[in-house]
Enzyme design. Structure first.
Site, PDB file in Angstrom:
ATOM      1  N   HIS A 168      -4.011  -1.031   6.433  1.00 40.00           N
ATOM      2  CA  HIS A 168      -2.925  -1.354   7.365  1.00 40.00           C
ATOM      3  C   HIS A 168      -1.694  -0.497   7.109  1.00 40.00           C
ATOM      4  O   HIS A 168      -1.628   0.296   6.160  1.00 40.00           O
ATOM      5  CB  HIS A 168      -2.564  -2.841   7.259  1.00 40.00           C
ATOM      6  CG  HIS A 168      -2.007  -3.236   5.905  1.00 40.00           C
ATOM      7  ND1 HIS A 168      -0.690  -3.022   5.547  1.00 40.00           N
ATOM      8  CD2 HIS A 168      -2.591  -3.849   4.844  1.00 40.00           C
ATOM      9  CE1 HIS A 168      -0.479  -3.480   4.328  1.00 40.00           C
ATOM     10  NE2 HIS A 168      -1.614  -3.970   3.861  1.00 40.00           N
ATOM     11  N   SER A 242      -0.637   3.965  10.707  1.00 34.68           N
ATOM     12  CA  SER A 242       0.739   4.247  10.296  1.00 34.68           C
ATOM     13  C   SER A 242       0.816   4.669   8.829  1.00 34.68           C
ATOM     14  O   SER A 242       0.162   5.635   8.429  1.00 34.68           O
ATOM     15  CB  SER A 242       1.612   3.022  10.575  1.00 34.68           C
ATOM     16  OG  SER A 242       2.980   3.316  10.471  1.00 34.68           O
ATOM     17  N   HIS A 415       3.219   2.088  19.196  1.00 36.59           N
ATOM     18  CA  HIS A 415       2.772   2.152  17.807  1.00 36.59           C
ATOM     19  C   HIS A 415       1.708   1.106  17.471  1.00 36.59           C
ATOM     20  O   HIS A 415       0.850   1.358  16.627  1.00 36.59           O
ATOM     21  CB  HIS A 415       3.983   1.966  16.883  1.00 36.59           C
ATOM     22  CG  HIS A 415       3.752   2.429  15.486  1.00 36.59           C
ATOM     23  ND1 HIS A 415       3.438   3.739  15.171  1.00 36.59           N
ATOM     24  CD2 HIS A 415       3.781   1.762  14.295  1.00 36.59           C
ATOM     25  CE1 HIS A 415       3.288   3.854  13.863  1.00 36.59           C
ATOM     26  NE2 HIS A 415       3.483   2.674  13.315  1.00 36.59           N
TER      27      HIS A 415
END
Length: 444
Positions: A168, A242, A415
């Site tokens: 993550h 990310s 995003h």
């Protein structure tokens, strides 16, 4: 006939820009002053509550002393980011308000004994500190397994499992993947997969040690300790979002012969150079600006160590209270997992991960990408065309410098919506990539 044209719109825009620039300068100058004052306040509070002060980065390079020496990365370089100690503050530089740096330096005595314990300003609830009682600190890992028919089965007698590790991003947890992509296990129809989704070090339900610098090496070694070694994995695919993309690159670079494919969703990868790469990444990802609100919040939490700690004290330390309030305001009394994840960290873990991974990793990503391409690892970038967090400069740079990397642009996606609401499309692309990379590996 003589006509005179006026362009009021042009002058209005010019004045608006000038006013915005002046307001930005004033607001951030005030924040510079406030952070300088809070530096002193936090040092005295730490000494009062814990008996010893905790080190910070306000005094500039070398302030952390011998603790920084030896924090080496995979390629042998120091991984403590220059963005930690080269952030400019005009008030600290001059020892303003009678608080010279030399006085504060004389007060610093290092991290408290028993540094595994949480700070007084961190949350002490059971869910946040339960990891402290575990003898062998490992990451929290969610494991799912699917057969070729998409069912979860035990002792399924099929061809060897393809291992997939999901990582993550910042201020998130394994729920980012378990509550989205892994909810659609039935879509994995072309192979048998064992899927690992981890809570990164310092986030979610994983350990949050305060003696840790949360460098790339720290994150990679914890994934190695919690997933690769205990499950005896000798080949894997990586899917990351990310900040997790930087960690995935570092992990794959450490095990280039094990990595079969790498899917990077919204990766903050900038052109790297050995000098100034980290500061450049900080200025681009967290530029000091007042609007939009997300950008302002990002800049405050990224540039101001002590303001950020105070905000974490108000929000993260009291997350149970805020959660109860928010539940009363929601119709079904159920909070979205992303809201819950926002507070499941400490300021120490978030601050260092932001700088040492996202910013500090900027000087390593080029080397990692070049190595993985050399080893034939298939790399795919998935990027939303309306992403307000990762600038277009990142994926444009990857497309131009690394033509072997596949770049998939997702229309009208930001995003997070590049994943949420598009899980099935992402799963289909992942499935094709994994099957193809596994077949290529078998042929070679």
């Amino acid at each position: 006939m003589l006509t005179v044209s006026f362009f009021p719109g042009k002058w209005v825009r010019k004045w608006a820009r000038s006013i915005h620039y002046a307001l930005t300068l004033i607001v951030f100058l005030f924040l510079d002053l406030l952070d300088t004052i809070l530096c002193v306040v936090c040092h005295y509070l730490d000494e009062f509550f814990e008996g010893k002060t905790s080190p910070c980065y306000c005094a500039g390079e070398g302030q952390q002393g011998n603790n920084v020496i030896g924090v080496l990365g995979i390629d042998g370089e120091i991984q403590v980011s220059e963005s930690l100690y080269r952030r400019k503050n005009p008030f600290r530089e001059t020892g303003f308000l009678g608080f010279p740096r030399q006085f504060l330096d004389s007060k610093k005595k290092g991290i408290c004994d028993g540094a595994v314990m949480n700070r007084w300003s961190d949350c002490g609830c059971e869910s946040c500190v339960s990891w402290i009682n575990c003898r062998d600190h490992k990451l929290h890992v969610e494991v799912r397994e699917t057969s070729s028919q998409g069912r979860i089965e035990e002792n399924c007698k099929e061809k060897p499992t393809e291992n997939v590790i999901f990582i993550h991003g910042f201020l998130s947890s394994s729920s980012f993947w378990t509550e989205s992509v892994l909810q659609h296990l039935s879509e994995f129809k072309k192979g048998k997969y064992k899927l690992f989704s981890v809570d990164l070090l310092g986030f979610g339900r994983s350990p949050k040690p305060r003696e840790c610098f949360y460098t790339l090496r720290d994150h990679v070694e914890m994934i190695e300790k919690s997933v690769i070694l205990p499950f005896n994995i000798n080949h894997f695919h990586l899917v990351a979002h990310s900040m997790g993309c930087i960690i995935a690159l570092a992990l794959a670079a450490k095990y280039p012969k094990y990595a079969r494919s790498l899917t990077l969703v919204s990766p903050p990868i900038f052109p790297s150079s050995k000098d100034g790469a980290s500061l450049a990444a900080l200025e681009k990802l967290a530029e000091k600006k007042l609007w939009p609100p997300l950008a302002f919040g990002s800049s405050v939490m990224s540039w101001y160590e002590h303001i950020g700690r105070c905000i974490c004290f108000l929000v993260c330390r009291n997350h149970r209270t805020w959660e109860r309030i928010l539940k009363l305001l929601t119709p079904n009394r159920h909070l979205h997992f992303m809201i819950m994840d926002l507070t499941r960290h400490t300021h120490h873990s978030a601050w260092h991960s932001m700088h040492n991974v996202i910013c500090g990793g900027a000087k390593f990503t080029d080397g990692y990408l070049a190595m993985l391409i050399k080893y034939g690892v298939k790399i795919c970038v998935v990027q939303g065309d309306e992403d307000p967090v990762v600038p277009s400069e990142c994926w444009n740079y990857i497309k131009k410098k690394y033509p072997d990397v596949e770049v998939n642009m997702v229309a009208k996606a930001d995003h997070t919506s590049v994943v949420f609401g598009r899980e099935k499309d992402l799963i289909q692309n992942l499935d094709k990539l994994w099957i193809k990379s596994a077949a290529d590996t078998t042929r070679t």
